[in-house]
Design a protein around this motif. Structure first.
Motif, short mmCIF file in Angstrom:
data_model
loop_
_atom_site.label_atom_id
_atom_site.label_comp_id
_atom_site.label_asym_id
_atom_site.label_seq_id
_atom_site.Cartn_x
_atom_site.Cartn_y
_atom_site.Cartn_z
N PHE A 1 0.73 -1.29 -0.01
CA PHE A 1 0.04 0.18 0.03
C PHE A 1 0.82 1.18 -0.01
CE2 PHE A 1 -2.14 -3.28 2.45
CZ PHE A 1 -3.62 -3.47 1.94
N THR A 2 0.21 2.60 -0.34
CA THR A 2 0.91 3.60 -0.35
C THR A 2 0.45 4.38 1.01
OG1 THR A 2 0.78 4.28 -2.72
CG2 THR A 2 0.99 5.94 -1.25
N VAL A 3 1.51 4.69 1.81
CA VAL A 3 1.27 5.29 3.12
C VAL A 3 0.37 6.69 3.07
CG1 VAL A 3 2.38 6.43 5.10
CG2 VAL A 3 3.60 4.27 3.90
N PRO A 4 -0.61 6.59 3.93
CA PRO A 4 -1.59 7.62 3.80
C PRO A 4 -0.72 8.91 4.14
CG PRO A 4 -2.22 5.82 5.23
CD PRO A 4 -1.02 5.39 4.84
N GLY A 5 -1.10 9.88 3.29
CA GLY A 5 -0.53 11.35 3.31
C GLY A 5 0.64 11.35 2.68
N THR A 6 1.06 10.46 1.99
CA THR A 6 2.31 10.39 1.10
C THR A 6 2.15 10.41 -0.49
OG1 THR A 6 3.05 8.15 1.16
CG2 THR A 6 3.79 9.31 3.01
N GLU A 7 3.09 10.59 -1.38
CA GLU A 7 2.82 10.21 -2.91
C GLU A 7 3.05 9.05 -3.09
OE1 GLU A 7 3.92 13.49 -5.07
OE2 GLU A 7 2.49 14.94 -4.23
N SER A 8 4.47 8.54 -2.70
CA SER A 8 5.07 7.42 -2.97
C SER A 8 5.74 6.43 -2.15
CB SER A 8 6.24 7.78 -4.08
OG SER A 8 7.24 8.78 -3.41
N ASP A 9 5.54 6.67 -1.03
CA ASP A 9 6.04 5.61 0.25
C ASP A 9 5.28 4.68 0.40
OD1 ASP A 9 7.92 7.67 0.84
OD2 ASP A 9 7.21 8.38 2.70
N PRO B 1 8.18 -2.19 5.73
CA PRO B 1 8.51 -0.83 5.02
C PRO B 1 9.34 -0.85 3.76
CG PRO B 1 9.97 -0.72 6.98
CD PRO B 1 9.14 -2.11 6.85
N GLU B 2 9.06 -0.34 2.60
CA GLU B 2 9.39 -0.18 1.36
C GLU B 2 10.02 1.38 1.01
OE1 GLU B 2 7.45 -2.27 -1.43
OE2 GLU B 2 7.69 -4.19 -0.28
N PHE B 3 10.11 2.09 2.36
CA PHE B 3 10.46 3.58 1.94
C PHE B 3 11.30 3.60 2.89
CE2 PHE B 3 7.05 3.18 4.59
CZ PHE B 3 7.45 4.51 5.84
N ASP B 4 12.23 4.95 2.54
CA ASP B 4 13.37 5.28 3.53
C ASP B 4 12.77 6.29 4.23
OD1 ASP B 4 15.57 6.23 5.00
OD2 ASP B 4 16.72 6.51 3.17
N ASP B 5 12.62 6.13 5.72
CA ASP B 5 12.06 7.29 6.60
C ASP B 5 13.35 7.90 7.09
OD1 ASP B 5 10.29 8.68 7.89
OD2 ASP B 5 9.72 7.34 9.58
N GLY B 6 13.78 8.88 6.41
CA GLY B 6 14.67 9.73 6.81
C GLY B 6 15.84 9.13 7.01
N GLY B 7 16.29 7.90 6.57
CA GLY B 7 17.30 7.16 6.99
C GLY B 7 17.35 6.36 8.14
N GLY B 8 16.10 6.41 8.86
CA GLY B 8 15.93 5.30 10.13
C GLY B 8 14.77 4.34 9.74
N ALA B 9 14.44 3.84 10.90
CA ALA B 9 13.38 2.68 10.54
C ALA B 9 12.05 3.41 10.74
CB ALA B 9 13.43 1.94 12.02
#
Length: 208
Positions: free
Chosen positions: A81-89, A113-121
């Protein structure tokens, strides 16, 4: 979204007494079967029980309960799924099982998670768009089940969504407890958040 029918092995349910302590600040569950504690000796004195201090025989767990590491492939249904409130995360959620035991129903999820949350988990809280409201829906009987809440409010029977987190590409387990179904059903729908499609007809595993 894909469904993978399979036979589910029974899963031990954590006691409600212990779960009532689940609140913000507790660590995320990772379904680890290697962290069981060592049981006490029969007399309380290892030397009298045939094991000298430091003897490996006195350090072995016997009959202790545990859980397994989450496997994102060992699921009955999953979707990205795409994380709510984001375009591509994007985040992948898999349903490992829903187990009915006594008066409770346990939903076990695996988040990747398949996105980089600012370099962290990224946490389950982040992945759900900072709105954790997982529900189970019995369409046949027009009933909805929400996470169990302890007396007095503010304490839920679930893994802490803020502290349950994983790095991109890694997986973490997440548990939520509900009241057992009031009707004789074999499947139920799972709604992770209102902005995502519902997992329909997820099979229930009933423990004796």
């Amino acid at each position: 979204m894909r469904y993978l029918p399979r036979r589910l092995a029974p899963i031990a349910v954590v006691s409600l007494l212990a779960l009532s302590a689940c609140s913000s600040g507790s660590p995320g569950a990772e379904f680890d079967d290697t962290g069981a504690s060592t049981p006490p000796s029969a007399t309380g004195n290892p030397a009298e029980d045939g094991a000298a201090p430091g003897d490996d025989a006195g350090d072995q767990p016997a009959g202790t309960a545990g859980v397994d590491f989450p496997d994102p492939e060992d699921v009955v249904a999953d979707a990205t799924f795409t994380v709510p409130g984001t375009e591509s995360d994007e985040v992948r959620f898999g349903i490992e099982s829903i187990v009915v035991s006594g008066r409770t129903m346990e939903l076990r999820l695996v988040m990747t998670p398949e996105f980089d949350d600012g370099g962290g988990a990224a946490s389950v809280y982040d992945a759900l768009g900072e709105n954790v409201n997982i529900t189970l829906i019995d369409r046949e009987n027009l009933k909805e089940y929400r996470v169990l809440e302890a007396d007095g409010g503010g304490r839920w029977f679930r893994t802490d969504p803020v502290y349950t987190e994983a790095l991109p590409g890694q997986s973490v387990g997440y548990q939520v407890f509900f009241a057992a179904p009031e009707d004789e059903i074999s499947t139920i729908d799972v709604r992770l958040t209102e902005s995502w499609p519902v997992f329909k007809d997820v099979p229930l595993t009933v423990e004796d």
